[in-house]
Motif scaffolding. Structure first.
Motif, PDB file in Angstrom:
ATOM      1  N   SER A  65      -7.545  28.006 -14.767  1.00 23.28           N
ATOM      2  CA  SER A  65      -8.013  28.107 -16.143  1.00 23.28           C
ATOM      3  C   SER A  65      -7.286  27.080 -17.006  1.00 23.28           C
ATOM      4  CB  SER A  65      -7.821  29.523 -16.694  1.00 23.28           C
ATOM      5  OG  SER A  65      -6.463  29.873 -16.737  1.00 23.28           O
ATOM      6  N   CYS A  66      -7.728  26.983 -18.251  1.00 26.19           N
ATOM      7  CA  CYS A  66      -7.203  25.993 -19.176  1.00 26.19           C
ATOM      8  C   CYS A  66      -6.943  26.661 -20.518  1.00 26.19           C
ATOM      9  CB  CYS A  66      -8.219  24.866 -19.340  1.00 26.19           C
ATOM     10  SG  CYS A  66      -7.758  23.633 -20.593  1.00 26.19           S
ATOM     11  N   GLY A  67      -5.938  26.211 -21.212  1.00 21.12           N
ATOM     12  CA  GLY A  67      -5.625  26.754 -22.524  1.00 21.12           C
ATOM     13  C   GLY A  67      -6.597  26.315 -23.600  1.00 21.12           C
ATOM     14  N   LEU A  68      -7.385  25.273 -23.341  1.00 19.15           N
ATOM     15  CA  LEU A  68      -8.316  24.749 -24.336  1.00 19.15           C
ATOM     16  C   LEU A  68      -9.777  24.923 -23.975  1.00 19.15           C
ATOM     17  CD1 LEU A  68      -6.557  21.317 -25.083  1.00 19.15           C
ATOM     18  CD2 LEU A  68      -6.278  23.494 -26.295  1.00 19.15           C
ATOM     19  N   VAL A  69     -10.080  24.916 -22.674  1.00 22.63           N
ATOM     20  CA  VAL A  69     -11.463  24.904 -22.196  1.00 22.63           C
ATOM     21  C   VAL A  69     -11.786  26.224 -21.501  1.00 22.63           C
ATOM     22  CG1 VAL A  69     -13.140  23.677 -20.756  1.00 22.63           C
ATOM     23  CG2 VAL A  69     -11.333  22.403 -21.922  1.00 22.63           C
ATOM     24  N   ASP A  70     -12.934  26.789 -21.826  1.00 25.07           N
ATOM     25  CA  ASP A  70     -13.360  28.072 -21.282  1.00 25.07           C
ATOM     26  C   ASP A  70     -13.919  27.925 -19.864  1.00 25.07           C
ATOM     27  OD1 ASP A  70     -13.719  30.805 -21.512  1.00 25.07           O
ATOM     28  OD2 ASP A  70     -15.707  30.641 -22.388  1.00 25.07           O
ATOM     29  N   GLY A  71     -13.844  29.000 -19.098  1.00 21.66           N
ATOM     30  CA  GLY A  71     -14.452  29.044 -17.769  1.00 21.66           C
ATOM     31  C   GLY A  71     -13.485  28.703 -16.654  1.00 21.66           C
ATOM     32  N   ASP A  72     -14.039  28.674 -15.435  1.00 25.90           N
ATOM     33  CA  ASP A  72     -13.253  28.326 -14.248  1.00 25.90           C
ATOM     34  C   ASP A  72     -12.993  26.825 -14.241  1.00 25.90           C
ATOM     35  OD1 ASP A  72     -13.221  30.944 -13.309  1.00 25.90           O
ATOM     36  OD2 ASP A  72     -15.099  30.672 -12.210  1.00 25.90           O
ATOM     37  N   ILE A  73     -11.732  26.463 -14.103  1.00 20.09           N
ATOM     38  CA  ILE A  73     -11.325  25.051 -14.126  1.00 20.09           C
ATOM     39  C   ILE A  73     -10.689  24.699 -12.791  1.00 20.09           C
ATOM     40  CG2 ILE A  73      -9.849  23.355 -15.271  1.00 20.09           C
ATOM     41  CD1 ILE A  73     -12.078  24.445 -17.096  1.00 20.09           C
ATOM     42  N   SER A  74     -11.195  23.668 -12.160  1.00 19.63           N
ATOM     43  CA  SER A  74     -10.640  23.208 -10.892  1.00 19.63           C
ATOM     44  C   SER A  74      -9.393  22.367 -11.138  1.00 19.63           C
ATOM     45  CB  SER A  74     -11.669  22.338 -10.154  1.00 19.63           C
ATOM     46  OG  SER A  74     -11.063  21.662  -9.072  1.00 19.63           O
ATOM     47  N   PRO A  75      -8.338  22.549 -10.316  1.00 23.03           N
ATOM     48  CA  PRO A  75      -7.173  21.679 -10.452  1.00 23.03           C
ATOM     49  C   PRO A  75      -7.534  20.212 -10.220  1.00 23.03           C
ATOM     50  CG  PRO A  75      -6.716  23.468  -8.896  1.00 23.03           C
ATOM     51  CD  PRO A  75      -8.161  23.561  -9.283  1.00 23.03           C
ATOM     52  N   GLN A  76      -8.648  19.977  -9.526  1.00 27.84           N
ATOM     53  CA  GLN A  76      -9.123  18.611  -9.262  1.00 27.84           C
ATOM     54  C   GLN A  76     -10.067  18.101 -10.350  1.00 27.84           C
ATOM     55  OE1 GLN A  76      -7.796  16.791  -6.804  1.00 27.84           O
ATOM     56  NE2 GLN A  76      -6.537  18.620  -6.549  1.00 27.84           N
ATOM     57  N   GLY A  77     -10.368  18.945 -11.361  1.00 30.97           N
ATOM     58  CA  GLY A  77     -11.258  18.555 -12.446  1.00 30.97           C
ATOM     59  C   GLY A  77     -10.565  17.638 -13.442  1.00 30.97           C
ATOM     60  N   TRP A  78     -11.299  17.289 -14.496  1.00 36.30           N
ATOM     61  CA  TRP A  78     -10.759  16.422 -15.545  1.00 36.30           C
ATOM     62  C   TRP A  78     -11.621  16.533 -16.794  1.00 36.30           C
ATOM     63  CZ3 TRP A  78     -12.818  12.356 -18.346  1.00 36.30           C
ATOM     64  CH2 TRP A  78     -11.916  11.600 -19.096  1.00 36.30           C
ATOM     65  N   CYS A  79     -11.014  16.337 -17.955  1.00 37.98           N
ATOM     66  CA  CYS A  79     -11.762  16.170 -19.209  1.00 37.98           C
ATOM     67  C   CYS A  79     -10.982  15.229 -20.118  1.00 37.98           C
ATOM     68  CB  CYS A  79     -12.061  17.502 -19.888  1.00 37.98           C
ATOM     69  SG  CYS A  79     -10.735  18.173 -20.901  1.00 37.98           S
ATOM     70  N   PRO A  80     -11.611  14.690 -21.166  1.00 30.50           N
ATOM     71  CA  PRO A  80     -10.937  13.765 -22.061  1.00 30.50           C
ATOM     72  C   PRO A  80      -9.765  14.374 -22.833  1.00 30.50           C
ATOM     73  CG  PRO A  80     -13.313  13.593 -22.324  1.00 30.50           C
ATOM     74  CD  PRO A  80     -13.043  14.778 -21.444  1.00 30.50           C
ATOM     75  N   LEU A  81      -9.593  15.682 -22.772  1.00 26.97           N
ATOM     76  CA  LEU A  81      -8.480  16.333 -23.459  1.00 26.97           C
ATOM     77  C   LEU A  81      -7.221  16.339 -22.593  1.00 26.97           C
ATOM     78  CD1 LEU A  81     -10.522  19.328 -24.869  1.00 26.97           C
ATOM     79  CD2 LEU A  81      -9.901  17.214 -26.039  1.00 26.97           C
TER      80      LEU A  81
END
Length: 85
Positions: A65-81
């Motif tokens: 999970s992420c403190g800023l983004v909702d939902g299931d977050i992969s450790p291999q994922g990425w976002c501009p934040l």
């Protein structure tokens, strides 16, 4: 979020995502929790970007999970934040 021809988010969309995060962090929910933005608003994708990944981000909370983004977050994922430690 739209992307340019190289598949990257535009500067305008990155600024819009950052503003959305700032607004959601300033708006607490019942119980004192802060609102999170959607994966689409954050420009989240399930693969790393130029060596950066969610697992190395200060906002990532294992296992997925992420403190800023909702939902299931992969450790291999990425976002501009992304914010490295």
């Amino acid at each position: 979020m739209s992307r340019n021809s190289s598949g990257c988010m535009s500067r305008r969309n990155m600024i819009a995502a950052a503003m959305t995060v700032a607004a959601s962090l300033a708006a607490p929910r019942a119980g004192g929790q802060t609102a999170k933005i959607s994966q689409a608003q954050a420009g989240y994708r399930p693969r790393p970007n130029n060596g950066q990944s969610c697992g190395a981000c200060v906002h990532f909370m294992p296992p997925g999970s992420c403190g800023l983004v909702d939902g299931d977050i992969s450790p291999q994922g990425w976002c501009p934040l992304f914010s490295g430690s």
